[in-house]
Design an enzyme around this catalytic site. Structure first.
Site: not given
Lengths: 345, 345, 345, 345
Positions: B148-150, B152, B311
Site C-alpha cells: 500500500g501507499c502509506f 511503503t 513518495i
C-alpha cells in the site's frame, strides 16, 4: 473605545481591521505602518474599497499615548520588544500578537528565537492571553501576550488531559499542519506558489519557537510535563491549522468519558467546540471564524488518545483571539464582534 | 513480455500503462476493464491520444492465461480475491496492487477490511512486494502483493531503526498525509473539490486498514514490535504522501550516526535516497517518480528520533513499485522503465 | 420577519443561512430539505455547531403559507417550477435562486435548459432580481428570479456600455472563469478533486444556459444587442467568478472617460465598486462578500474596451444577492446583514 | 552531442536538464549559472539526488566555444542580448528561451519590453523556433528564438484559420490563462502563495510583451492580420496554459469542416493533437508533456469560431519545444527524448 493597530499592512493586521471596524464597542480605529506611512489603506488592500478611508500613519508613541485606549501590535519579531516598554505606566493597554512577550523566561526566548529578549520587567506585567485558561488574569491585564497560532490549537487540545493528569506527562507528540498565511504577507522562496502548491514540507524540525510556548502553558496547568515533541508542516492552503496530538493514557478511559471531560472543561468557553464520538473537525469547519474545534478518540489497542484541534490561524490563532482578549480586558461580552459563522465551503 | 492490466481505467491503472507502454521489456500491453469494455482507452483518458490505440477488453481468464506473461491487478477491494485463485498453477505471474493479498492473517484481514478474506492457500505463495526488504523472495515469486501507499513510505522510514533495534518497540507514532489521488478516480463527497480544497481532514482514526499491513512488515524485521499508532490526513493536493514518524531511542545516537545507518541499510536500493543532516524532503521532490526520500533528526531534548519519508502515492506507492517488482521477478534491471526524474515544479 | 429556505443543505442554502441567521430583520429562519428531513442541520454542516439548533423539515406548502413571510428557493433545476405556482396569490414572497424563473421566454428556457418551462403565468409576475438595474420593480415584487452567478458579473460589467450605446452591439465576447462551488455540493467526476486541481477546463461551449439570461438583460437596456459570445471555464478554486469582457467601441473614448461613466452609473449601487485606471480586481478581493468589483481599460490599438468584473459566486452570485433583494422588497436598507468585508487572504 | 544550459537554476533550466539528461543524442550536459557557480546542482534541486552530479559553472564564453555543440539560454530578459552575439560565426548553435531574439523589429521590442534591443544583425540569422510553421528554416538555423509560452498555444490555435483566410482578420480575441510557474522561480508578492491561491488575476492588460510576438507570427502566415486582442490571467495552479480564442468566420463553415482542416494542417506535426467534435482539452491532459491539444467549435448563432489550445508552459511552452528545435536542427527525429506521456492525474 479608540484603538490602534501597528502593522496594519500585514495579514494579522488586516484581519484585526476587519474585526475591529465592525466591533460594537470600537469607536475609532487608527492604523499604523512603519513601511507604508501616508499611504491609503485601500491602496494596500483594495478589498476594503468603500469600507475604509484610512491613511496609514507613522508610529508616534506620544500621539498613541494621547489618543488610544488599546493598541494592538501585529508586528514582526523584535518590534514589540522595542515598542512595548514605552507604554508601561500609561493608560494604553497593549495586545501584542507577536511572540516577543510570550515566554516568561528570557534565556529561553533568546535560545529559541535567536534574538535578544525584551528589556526590563515588562514580562511580569504581561498576561498570556489564552482566555480559556487565563480569563481572570486577562480581565485585569494591562499587557497581553496573544498566543501563537500553533500553541493555541495545541494547548486547547491538551489542557484538559494535562490538567486532570490523565496522561503520562512525557508522552506528548504533536503533529501540526498549517496554511501558508501564517508565514505572513512578505514573499519568500518558501512561500512561492510554485514551490508550495502540490507539496507538503516539514520545517524547523525540533527547533520551532512555539515549542517552549506550548511547554510553558502546559506546565502552568501541570508542572510535571517535562517536554513535548512538536512538528510543523506547510500545507498547500491559505488558512487553517490542525494539531494532531498523541499521548499515552495513565489509566483506562473511554472516548466517551474523555469527551465528557473536555465538554465540562470548556463549558464556559464560547469558542471551543468538542465533537461527538466518531467525529473529527476539519480546518474548513472553522474557516474565518474564532472557533477551536476538537475531536478525540482513545485507541484501546495502544492505550493512546488522539486529539485533533483545528483553528483558523488568522482568527483564533491571531486577530480573533486578540479581539477576544480585548473584549475580556475591557469588560465586554467575550464574543462581541467575533461571533462569526465559518465561511463554508 | 506480454502483460495485462485489469482496472486500466483507474488512476493506478493508467499510471501502470504510462510506465509499461514505454518499458523496454514489454512487447504488448493488454487493457481490461469490467466497466468500460469495448471502449477506446483514449476516450477514457484523452491525454493518451496518439499514444494508445487500445480498446478496453472484458475480463476473460482463459484468454489471459493463453496470452499473458504477467497480469497486473489494479482493482478495487475484493476483486483480486476472486480473480487471483484462477491463476494458481498457471504460467501467468500476478502483481496485485489492491490490499486483498497483503495480510497473511485472514482474521486480521477480515477485521480491518470488513470483508471476507481470499479463499484457499494463495497467501502462502504470495510475496509482499517491498523490494527493499524482500528482494530475494520477489525474484522467485509467482504472486506479488504490491504494498500500500502509506505502508511503503512508513515501512521504508522505519525499517532500519526497527531491524537494528535502536528504538523502544512500543513507541512508534506515525502521522501520515496524502494527496487525493490515493482515493481513486471515483467521485465522492469526501473527494469533492469544494470540500477538499483549503481544508485538511483526518480520517479512519485508529481504523485504517494499512495499520496491520505496516505492523506485519515491521514484525518481519523485528517480531517484538507490538503495535503502532498511525494517522492519515487528506491534504489539498493530487499526488504525494508524507509519513512523519516518531520513536523513542533506546540509547543515545546522533543524527549523523543514524543517517549513516540508513545509508548503509539502503545502499543497494536504487529508489531510496537518504538526505543529509538538516535536510528534509518534500513530496514534490519525488513527484511522478519512483523515489522514496528520507530525512531524519534526533531530538536530544526528548531522545526521540523523527523520520520523514515521502513518495508519490501513484508511483512508489502503486504503479512504479509494481513495475519495480515486475523487473525483479523477471530478472530485468530493477530500474528498467522507471528511472524517471521527478517533475518539478 | 419569518423566512424559510428550501434546499438548505446545498451550498447556496447554507450561505443563505449564514446571512439570514445574523440578519437584523429576521426573527426566525426555517430550513427545509427534501433529502434530509428530520436531520439536525449541524449534522450536515458541523461548522454551525453552537450556531444552529435547526432540524431540517420536510416541504409542506400549507405550513409554509401559514408561517412564512418570505421563502427562499435554493433548489436544483425544475424544483421551483413545481413549487412556486402554489404560492401565487398568497402572502408569501418568493426569492428563487434557481434558473427556473429567469427567462421570460418559455421556448428559450426549454431550448437552453432542455427541460419543460414553468406552467401558467407566474413569469409575468416575476421580477429579475438584479437590483442595480431593476431596483424599483424589486421593491414591489412578490416573486424574484435571483440572477445567475455568471450573469450577475457579466451584466454588471456590460450594462453601462450597452445602455449608453458606446459599443458595437454585436461585438461582445465574454470569457468567464468560475470556482467549483458553483457546481453545487453534489459530487461528480467533473468536480472530483484529482480532476480539477492543477487543471483548467472549458465547458458547455456555446451551450451554457446563462447565455440567454445575459442576452435578455442586455436587451432590456438596449434592445439592439443581437447576441453575445460567452465562455465558461472551471478553475481550481472554490469561490469566485471573473468575467473578462471584450467589446468594440463605436467612437473613441478614453479609459478615464469610461471609468467616470461607470462610476456615475453605479453611484447609488452599494455593492458595485469601480476601480481606478490601471487597476483590475481579483476574485479574492471580493471573497465571501457581496461586492462586484469592476476594472476596465481601452486599448487604443484595437479600439476595444476590456472590462473585468468579479464576484463571489455564492454571495453576489447567489445568497448575498438574494438577501439584497429581500432587503429591497421589504423596505429595509439594501445592505442590511450583507455589508461584510471580504475575507483576505 | 555536448550541450550547455545557461540559467540551469531556473524552472526552464531544470526542465531542460530533465529532458537533456535522458536524451539519446546528448553525451554531456554542462550547467551554467551566474548566481550559484560552484554549487552542486542537487543542492539547488534535491529532487535530482542520484540523478545528477553536476556542479554549476560560471559563464565562460571561450570555454563554451571550445566544448559545446549547442547552448541553451534559459535566462532572464536582457541576458541573451548580451551573450548571443559572442557566438556568431562559431560552431556553437544557440537556442534562446528568453524573449530577447523573438521580435524581428527592434523598435517593437523596445516598445513592448521596455529595454534595449540586441545589438547588430543577429536577428537576421535567428529563426523563430515554432517548428509547426518553420520546420525547414529550423533545420538550417544556427540561432533559434524559442517561442514564448502564450504565443505557442495561441499561434498553434490560430495558424490554420489565419493562413487559410477563414476569418475576418481584425476579429481575433484571445483570453489566455496560465499557471504560476511561467513567472519563474524567483519569489515575488505577485506569486506569493497566499495571494495566488483561491484567486484569479488579470495582468498586463493590453501591455503583454507576447502580443507583438503573436502578431508577428500570424502576419507571417497572413500579412493582413492587423492586430489581436490578447489577455493573460494568473490561475492557482503550477503548470499549464490555456488559450481560449475567438474569431469571426468570413463564410459559413461547420465545426466538422474546420476540425478536418486543422487535422490536415497538422498532419505532420507530432505534438499537435486536434480533438473530435464536442471535445475540448484541459491543461492537465498535456501536463509535463510536449503536446499542444486543440479543440474547436463553430457557433452558428454568432458565426464565430472558438478554439481552445492547451500546453504545458514549461514543456511545449519552453524546454520541450527547445529540445524539439534541438532535434530538428541537428537532424534527429523530432520526438527524440520528448515523446513523454502526460502525467495524469
Amino acid at each position: 473605545m479608540k484603538v490602534g493597530i501597528v502593522g496594519a499592512t500585514g495579514y494579522g493586521g488586516v484581519e484585526l481591521y476587519r474585526l475591529l471596524s465592525n466591533h460594537p464597542h470600537v469607536e475609532e480605529c487608527i492604523l499604523y505602518s512603519s513601511s507604508d506611512m501616508d499611504v491609503s489603506y485601500t491602496h494596500v488592500y483594495p478589498q476594503l474599497n468603500t469600507l475604509s478611508e484610512h491613511v496609514l500613519k507613522d508610529i508616534d508613541i506620544e500621539e498613541m499615548k494621547a489618543n488610544l485606549d488599546v493598541l494592538f501590535l501585529a508586528t514582526p519579531p523584535g518590534v514589540s520588544s522595542k515598542l512595548s516598554p514605552s507604554f508601561m505606566g500609561t493608560n494604553v493597554k497593549l495586545i501584542d500578537l507577536s511572540g516577543d512577550l510570550r515566554l516568561r523566561n528570557k534565556a529561553s526566548y533568546e535560545q529559541w528565537y535567536k534574538r535578544p529578549a525584551v528589556n526590563g520587567d515588562i514580562l511580569e506585567q504581561t498576561v498570556y492571553g489564552l482566555s480559556e485558561l487565563n480569563k481572570e488574569s486577562i480581565k485585569h491585564a494591562k499587557i497581553i501576550a496573544n498566543p501563537g497560532c500553533f500553541p493555541t490549537a495545541t494547548i486547547l487540545g491538551l489542557a484538559p488531559l494535562v490538567e486532570k493528569q490523565f496522561i503520562q506527562v512525557d508522552s506528548i507528540i504533536v503533529d501540526a499542519k498549517t496554511g501558508v498565511s501564517g508565514a505572513g504577507r512578505n514573499a519568500s522562496q518558501a512561500t512561492h506558489f510554485s514551490e508550495v502548491n502540490e507539496n507538503i514540507k516539514i520545517y524547523k524540525v525540533h527547533e520551532h519557537q512555539h515549542i517552549p510556548e506550548i511547554e510553558q502553558a502546559l506546565q502552568q496547568v501541570n508542572p510535571e510535563v517535562p517536554y513535548i515533541t512538536f512538528h510543523t508542516h506547510l500545507i498547500p492552503m491559505t488558512r487553517g491549522i490542525m494539531a494532531t496530538i498523541n499521548a499515552s493514557l495513565k489509566d483506562t478511559l473511554s472516548t466517551e468519558q474523555l469527551i465528557n471531560e473536555y465538554r465540562q472543561y470548556y463549558q464556559d468557553s464560547s469558542f471551543v467546540r468538542v465533537r461527538s464520538q466518531g467525529e473529527f473537525p476539519s480546518t474548513k469547519e472553522v474557516y474565518a471564524s474564532n472557533f477551536c474545534d476538537i475531536g478525540l478518540s482513545v485507541d484501546t489497542r495502544t492505550n493512546r488518545v488522539t486529539i485533533v484541534a483545528v483553528i483558523d490561524n488568522l482568527m483564533k490563532g491571531a486577530a480573533g483571539q486578540a479581539v477576544q482578549n480585548f473584549n475580556i480586558m475591557n469588560g465586554f461580552d467575550e464574543t462581541s464582534g467575533i461571533k462569526l459563522a465559518p465561511i463554508y465551503p
